[in-house]
Design a protein around this motif. Sequence first.
Motif, short mmCIF file in Angstrom:
data_model
loop_
_atom_site.label_atom_id
_atom_site.label_comp_id
_atom_site.label_asym_id
_atom_site.label_seq_id
_atom_site.Cartn_x
_atom_site.Cartn_y
_atom_site.Cartn_z
N ILE A 199 57.09 30.81 78.69
CA ILE A 199 58.47 30.58 79.09
C ILE A 199 59.39 31.41 78.19
CG2 ILE A 199 60.32 28.84 79.13
CD1 ILE A 199 58.22 26.77 79.89
N THR A 200 60.44 31.97 78.75
CA THR A 200 61.45 32.68 77.97
C THR A 200 62.54 31.70 77.58
OG1 THR A 200 61.01 34.69 79.23
CG2 THR A 200 63.06 34.63 77.97
N ILE A 201 62.95 31.72 76.32
CA ILE A 201 64.01 30.81 75.85
C ILE A 201 65.12 31.64 75.22
CG2 ILE A 201 64.60 28.90 74.32
CD1 ILE A 201 61.71 27.96 74.49
N ILE A 202 66.34 31.40 75.69
CA ILE A 202 67.52 32.03 75.09
C ILE A 202 68.41 30.90 74.58
CG2 ILE A 202 69.52 33.53 75.46
CD1 ILE A 202 68.02 34.75 77.84
N MET A 203 68.74 30.95 73.29
CA MET A 203 69.52 29.87 72.70
C MET A 203 70.68 30.42 71.88
SD MET A 203 66.96 28.70 69.61
CE MET A 203 68.21 27.69 68.81
N THR A 204 71.75 29.64 71.77
CA THR A 204 72.83 29.99 70.86
C THR A 204 72.64 29.20 69.57
OG1 THR A 204 74.30 28.25 71.67
CG2 THR A 204 74.42 30.37 72.79
N THR A 205 73.04 29.79 68.45
CA THR A 205 72.90 29.08 67.17
C THR A 205 73.83 29.69 66.12
OG1 THR A 205 71.32 28.34 65.50
CG2 THR A 205 71.02 30.56 66.33
N HIS A 206 74.16 28.86 65.12
CA HIS A 206 74.87 29.32 63.93
C HIS A 206 73.94 29.35 62.72
CE1 HIS A 206 78.49 27.82 66.19
NE2 HIS A 206 79.04 28.86 65.60
N ASP A 207 72.73 28.82 62.88
CA ASP A 207 71.86 28.51 61.75
C ASP A 207 71.03 29.72 61.32
OD1 ASP A 207 69.95 27.53 60.00
OD2 ASP A 207 69.69 25.64 61.08
N PRO A 208 71.25 30.25 60.10
CA PRO A 208 70.50 31.41 59.63
C PRO A 208 68.99 31.16 59.55
CG PRO A 208 72.38 30.99 58.20
CD PRO A 208 72.26 29.81 59.12
N ALA A 209 68.58 29.92 59.25
CA ALA A 209 67.14 29.60 59.16
C ALA A 209 66.48 29.78 60.52
CB ALA A 209 66.96 28.16 58.67
N ILE A 210 67.18 29.43 61.57
CA ILE A 210 66.61 29.56 62.92
C ILE A 210 66.50 31.03 63.31
CG2 ILE A 210 67.23 29.22 65.36
CD1 ILE A 210 68.03 26.36 64.54
N MET A 211 67.45 31.84 62.86
CA MET A 211 67.41 33.27 63.20
C MET A 211 66.19 33.96 62.59
SD MET A 211 71.44 34.17 62.85
CE MET A 211 72.61 32.87 63.24
N GLU A 212 65.63 33.35 61.52
CA GLU A 212 64.42 33.90 60.91
C GLU A 212 63.18 33.61 61.75
OE1 GLU A 212 64.23 35.67 57.98
OE2 GLU A 212 66.42 35.68 58.03
N ILE A 213 63.26 32.63 62.62
CA ILE A 213 62.09 32.15 63.37
C ILE A 213 61.95 32.85 64.72
CG2 ILE A 213 61.12 30.10 64.51
CD1 ILE A 213 62.51 28.42 62.34
N VAL A 214 63.07 33.21 65.34
CA VAL A 214 63.04 33.72 66.71
C VAL A 214 62.49 35.14 66.77
CG1 VAL A 214 64.97 32.23 67.38
CG2 VAL A 214 65.43 34.58 66.62
N ASP A 215 62.16 35.59 68.00
CA ASP A 215 61.61 36.93 68.19
C ASP A 215 62.70 38.00 68.11
OD1 ASP A 215 59.02 35.92 68.68
OD2 ASP A 215 59.54 35.51 70.76
#
Length: 229
Positions: A199-215
Amino acid sequence: MDQNEPIIRTVGVKRIFGKGSGAVHALKGANLSVPSGRLVALKGRSGSGKTTLINMLGALDRPTEGVVYFLGQEISNLSEHQRNEIRRVNMGLIFQSFALVPLMSAYENVEFGLRIAGVDPKLFKERTEEALEFVGLKPRMKHRPYELSGGEQQRVAIARAIAHRPKLILADEPTAELDSRMGLQIMKLFKDLVHRERITIIMTTHDPAIMEIVDQVYALEDGQIVDQG
């Protein structure tokens, strides 16, 4: 679908709210191309256009100018009924407010999503339990939202979004109401969805920790995509 082919793409998308001197240019020619089977984050300050872009990708709104393609089909010019149908069958939506029906159990909330998606009723039990099992909540499926923690409620919302097996999930700040530990658990679920279910997931976020996890990360600034990493 070829994994390198974009599952969703925008070309010169603009969105203007209001008219004349009071007009707000929420998007100013956004160009985005997301290959299938990716976990992607849209980052940007409040007012940068992230939620407006998510609404365009999810066929919840039409661009003032520009084009949105989903699975190779232009969806920005379709009727409201046609856009509803694409969203109902091929997309899953997750919001930071969870948006669960308060008087329904976790099981009933997920099953309700299957009804809306038009899934064969014979598959309701299997698909509902499978989705709740995936998010680790099958033992609590009889509980109502007020009997669940914030993280558990968000996991029910994810189960509801994936039960009909969509090709694309759009999530607007899905971890904003959660503590960092629970937020990272939700991100692990997202990564599992991408890698196991494609599944493709597109999300909005402000969290720098999450930006380290995504592709991949796309940055929005003043209504435009300014960089990606």
